[in-house]
Write a protein that holds these residues in place. Structure first.
Motif, mmCIF file in Angstrom:
data_model
loop_
_atom_site.group_PDB
_atom_site.id
_atom_site.type_symbol
_atom_site.label_atom_id
_atom_site.label_comp_id
_atom_site.label_asym_id
_atom_site.label_seq_id
_atom_site.Cartn_x
_atom_site.Cartn_y
_atom_site.Cartn_z
ATOM 1 N N PRO A 1 70.158 104.052 30.305
ATOM 2 C CA PRO A 1 70.333 105.172 31.364
ATOM 3 C C PRO A 1 69.152 106.322 31.064
ATOM 4 N N MET A 2 68.601 106.290 29.833
ATOM 5 C CA MET A 2 67.888 107.313 29.474
ATOM 6 C C MET A 2 66.303 106.803 29.133
ATOM 7 N N GLU A 3 66.366 105.300 29.228
ATOM 8 C CA GLU A 3 65.237 104.610 28.984
ATOM 9 C C GLU A 3 64.145 104.915 29.854
ATOM 10 N N GLY A 4 64.420 104.990 31.048
ATOM 11 C CA GLY A 4 63.483 105.346 32.223
ATOM 12 C C GLY A 4 63.204 106.682 32.660
ATOM 13 N N THR A 5 63.572 107.560 31.789
ATOM 14 C CA THR A 5 62.996 108.953 32.191
ATOM 15 C C THR A 5 61.431 108.865 31.788
ATOM 16 N N SER A 6 60.829 109.742 32.405
ATOM 17 C CA SER A 6 59.371 109.926 32.602
ATOM 18 C C SER A 6 58.669 111.325 32.442
ATOM 19 N N THR A 7 57.558 110.987 32.018
ATOM 20 C CA THR A 7 56.606 112.361 31.998
ATOM 21 C C THR A 7 55.949 112.399 33.202
ATOM 22 N N PHE A 8 55.122 113.562 33.532
ATOM 23 C CA PHE A 8 54.452 113.764 34.870
ATOM 24 C C PHE A 8 53.189 112.622 34.701
ATOM 25 N N ALA A 9 52.608 112.257 33.760
ATOM 26 C CA ALA A 9 51.501 111.425 33.573
ATOM 27 C C ALA A 9 52.069 109.749 34.093
ATOM 28 N N GLU A 10 53.477 109.486 33.436
ATOM 29 C CA GLU A 10 53.895 108.317 33.967
ATOM 30 C C GLU A 10 54.174 108.420 35.591
ATOM 31 N N LEU A 11 54.932 109.227 35.785
ATOM 32 C CA LEU A 11 54.913 109.560 37.427
ATOM 33 C C LEU A 11 53.798 109.246 37.921
ATOM 34 N N ASP A 12 52.539 110.016 37.754
ATOM 35 C CA ASP A 12 51.555 109.933 38.631
ATOM 36 C C ASP A 12 51.006 108.343 38.397
ATOM 37 N N ALA A 13 50.958 107.905 37.367
ATOM 38 C CA ALA A 13 50.534 106.250 37.177
ATOM 39 C C ALA A 13 51.477 105.335 38.205
ATOM 40 N N PHE A 14 52.947 105.813 38.025
ATOM 41 C CA PHE A 14 53.940 104.876 38.878
ATOM 42 C C PHE A 14 53.446 105.016 40.600
ATOM 43 N N ILE A 15 53.134 106.442 40.958
ATOM 44 C CA ILE A 15 52.938 106.528 42.225
ATOM 45 C C ILE A 15 51.735 105.979 42.809
ATOM 46 N N ALA A 16 50.717 106.059 41.891
ATOM 47 C CA ALA A 16 49.332 105.533 42.177
ATOM 48 C C ALA A 16 49.407 104.045 42.565
ATOM 49 N N GLY A 17 50.238 103.190 41.759
ATOM 50 C CA GLY A 17 50.532 101.952 41.998
ATOM 51 C C GLY A 17 51.538 101.361 42.730
ATOM 52 N N ALA A 18 52.442 102.279 43.393
ATOM 53 C CA ALA A 18 53.634 102.000 43.838
ATOM 54 C C ALA A 18 53.548 101.691 45.521
ATOM 55 N N ILE A 19 54.603 101.134 45.978
ATOM 56 C CA ILE A 19 54.660 101.002 47.352
ATOM 57 C C ILE A 19 55.986 101.610 47.944
#
Ligand code: ATP
Length: 316
Positions: free
Chosen positions: A294-312
């Motif tokens: 449950p807590m393993e997938g919490t994110s930094t802003f850098a991780e969110l930016d990288a995710f959004i850049a590659g996401a659909i």
């Protein structure tokens, strides 16, 4: 600026690695993972770099240490987490069924989480809070209930704000006392974070639009409706904003609502417009469901930016 503070349970989760109906035979397990909805929420606030603190209690055991180490590492002030020598940190065993629903065994009876108290450390943290996040699951615990309502008047008087995630079961709302506690929190809520099902429960049969209009008229400033894989919708006096979710493979949905809510809150407190806050929150929820624990997938802003850049983005 003071921290975002929440009050509530910390536990560990242990997860079956295969699908099935429960725990009636020996099976492979993974974990322990740090858990508890308030803990996941505040861990996400800390990871985003915002001041964060939690009022809670754990046992004097490895499960408590595991949680405290993680929260500290992610920037959360745990000075108001009591370590109780005579109590155990609770645990939850979870197994997913083929249809995505969950089978649980909770070892929470007499656990440290039920012994959360208004200690001097808790009072000090609450007195310095800039924002209080209320979780519905804590309201039935008298000490938690007491601290929430003791904190809110002073918090509001110094310009602080309140968010509310009902994470509620239908039975709680049928109970007159339970319902009254929820209504009391709603009356002072700035940001309400229900799922569609929870909004329907509160609205007692009224449709989504009517329920939202009623809450805004009653003084709730912002409502963010969590729609699972479909994303989220935001409502305030200026209107409505829908944001589709990201297309991901859901592996473990636990914690998505908490990391979503924390991310929306931090993004708004940082002054981001609603659209960007919703996109970040959807990304946080989507990342959470792709990772086991449950807590393993919490994110930094850098991780969110990288995710959004590659996401659909899922088509609405
Ligand atoms: P929980 O109680 O399990 O923490 P919740 O019911 O409060 O969750 P959900 O609507 O399930 O909240 O999830 C919160 C957010 O996480 C959603 O609004 C969405 O942004 C994201 N999310 C959840 N499930 C998925 C999914 N399968 N795919 C993409 N995004 C998801």
């Amino acid at each position: 600026d003071g921290p975002v503070v929440t009050i509530g349970e910390i536990l560990v989760e242990i997860m079956a690695t295969t699908l099935g109906d429960g725990f009636l035979e020996p099976q492979s397990l993974i974990g322990p993972f740090p858990s508890g909805a308030p803990a996941i929420f505040i861990d996400q606030v800390g990871k985003l770099g915002a001041p964060a603190a939690i009022v809670s209690a754990v046992g004097d055991d490895d499960f408590g240490t595991l949680n405290l180490d993680r929260l500290r590492k992610d920037g959360v002030d745990v000075s108001a987490v009591a370590v109780l020598p005579g109590a155990a940190t609770g645990s939850a065993f979870v197994r997913y069924r083929a249809d995505g629903s969950r089978a649980f065994v909770f070892n929470m009876r007499d656990s440290a989480a039920g012994k959360i108290a208004a200690t001097a450390e808790a009072k000090a943290v609450l007195a310095g809070a800039a924002h209080l996040h209320v979780m519905g699951s804590g309201l039935p615990i008298p000490a938690v209930h007491g601290m929430i309502f003791a904190t809110i008047p002073d918090l509001k008087a110094r310009g602080g704000t309140v968010s509310f995630d009902p994470n509620v079961r239908r039975e709680t709302l049928r109970d007159a006392e339970g319902r009254a506690a929820f209504d009391r929190v709603l009356a002072v809520t700035d940001l309400f974070l229900p799922s569609g099902e929870e909004l329907a429960m509160f609205a007692e049969g009224a449709g989504e639009e009517d329920a939202v209009a009623h809450l805004l008229a009653a003084g709730v400033r912002e409502i963010v409706l969590k729609r699972g894989a479909a994303g989220a919708s935001h409502f305030d006096r200026d209107g409505r904003t829908d944001m589709p979710g990201f297309a991901v493979e859901e592996i473990d949905p636990t914690g998505a609502g908490d990391s979503f809510g924390a991310t929306f809150l931090v993004a708004r407190r940082a002054g981001l417009p609603v659209e960007r806050a919703l996109r970040y929150a959807n990304a946080a929820g989507a990342r959470t469901v792709t990772i086991k624990g449950p807590m393993e997938g919490t994110s930094t802003f850098a991780e969110l930016d990288a995710f959004i850049a590659g996401a659909i983005v899922r088509s609405p």
